[in-house]
Scaffold this active site. Structure first.
Site: not given
Ligand code: PBG
Length: 336
Positions: A204, A214, A230, A261
């Site tokens: 990720k 968000r 992050k 991702k």
């Molecule tokens: C957070 C999470 C995120 C997404 C899925 N779970 C965003 C982040 O890490 O801030 C992103 C999914 C998307 O952008 O469609 N645990």
């Protein structure tokens, strides 16, 4: 009059593109409704579907509407949903304590969906960002400037057990803490949930493409910025070898599936992970990938249906076996 120009070619790849039937015979990648998992946003209360401005066509649904949507998806041949709660601000705190409340929104939603559509694969995120005032995926250290790894993992493990008890098929740790997959596997097994699987967000990246998500879960609102960094836990988008390391570690710790991702901007990573693991690979076409296609289509600059299809075809061709996408329902409809 000169003779028309002629090549003396042995190889003419265009021969196999001459008719629709020939093209169909040599087609290498085909999308089907069962390739997709629909991410869905759930809210408390009874309000009608609440549009998310930065994600045209995506709504936050109350639990009753969520159940209806799950039934519709199942009928269309979509086999899985990933549920994300948007909590009222009053339920958020520094430690994300609502994540461990048996009556928290997402667990009530899971129970309702499982009761109505038991065969549908239900997936929940294991991470604290919907629950924390700061919007980070874990709890902060004393200085408040970094997420504490081990203390966070201890919480995530309990969170995963609660999700398993609520009936999810797969828990999906999306937090990127070190060692969380192994801890969650142990926690599930020790609590009698050896049949609950782990879809690990293994690779990720710390991506700008998460912005609209968000907005959707309100983690930006809590944090005061949708581009909260992050970077101390999510991966540097520049890194490829490290992606293979993360995927290897999660597989060894007991992940049943590994995820990459975002998806579209990281097709090279999907391909490399594909050649390294025998686990199924999921790829998440994230909110920003969805919204950029929607935005260009709204302006009349791109054809929505064709761009949508092509973006997902590319992800599957790269080696993904399962695709999380906000286009899941539209695609399932279009493929009928
Ligand atoms: C957070 C999470 C995120 C997404 C899925 N779970 C965003 C982040 O890490 O801030 C992103 C999914 C998307 O952008 O469609 N645990």
């Amino acid at each position: 009059m000169a003779e028309p120009f002629k090549l003396n070619l042995l190889q003419r790849p265009r021969r196999l593109r001459r008719t629709p039937a020939l093209r169909a015979l040599v087609e290498e990648t085909v999308l089907r409704p069962a390739d997709f998992i629909a991410p869905l946003f759930v809210v408390d209360g009874k309000a009608p579907p609440d549009a998310i401005a930065s994600m045209p066509g995506v709504f936050r649904l109350n639990v009753a509407d969520l159940v209806k949507e799950c039934r519709a998806l199942w009928k269309l041949g979509v086999k899985g949903v990933a549920l994300f709660p948007k909590l009222d601000a009053k339920f958020k705190d520094e430690e994300g304590t609502q994540a461990l409340n048996e009556e928290t929104l997402v667990l009530r939603a899971v129970r309702a969906v499982k009761k109505a559509v038991p065969e549908l694969v239900v997936i929940t995120d294991v991470a604290l960002d919907p629950y924390t005032t700061h919007g980070h995926d874990g709890v902060l250290n004393a200085a408040g400037d970094d997420v504490e790894n081990d203390r966070t993992v201890g919480i995530l493990m309990q969170m995963a057990v609660l999700q398993a008890r609520a009936g999810v098929d797969l828990v999906a740790p999306s937090d990127m803490m070190d060692g969380r997959v192994g801890a969650i596997r142990n926690g599930l097994d020790a609590s009698g949930f050896s049949g609950t699987g782990i879809l690990a967000y293994s690779v990720k990246f710390n991506s700008a493409y998460y912005g609209p998500f968000r907005d959707a879960v309100g983690s930006a609102q809590a944090a005061g910025t949708r581009l909260l960094s992050k970077a101390t836990y999510q991966m540097n988008p520049a890194n490829r070898r490290e992606a293979l390391l993360e995927a290897t570690l999660d597989a060894a710790e007991g992940a049943d599936m590994v995820m990459v991702k975002p998806a579209g901007p990281y097709l090279d990573i999907i391909r490399e992970v594909r050649s390294q693991t025998h686990k199924p690979i999921a790829a998440y076409q994230v909110s920003g990938e969805y919204s950029q296609i929607q935005a260009a289509a709204k302006l009349g600059w791109l054809d929505l249906a064709r761009t949508r299809h092509e973006s997902l075809l590319a992800i599957k061709r790269a080696g993904a076996n399962i695709i999380l996408t906000y286009f899941a329902k539209d695609m399932a409809q279009a493929l009928r």
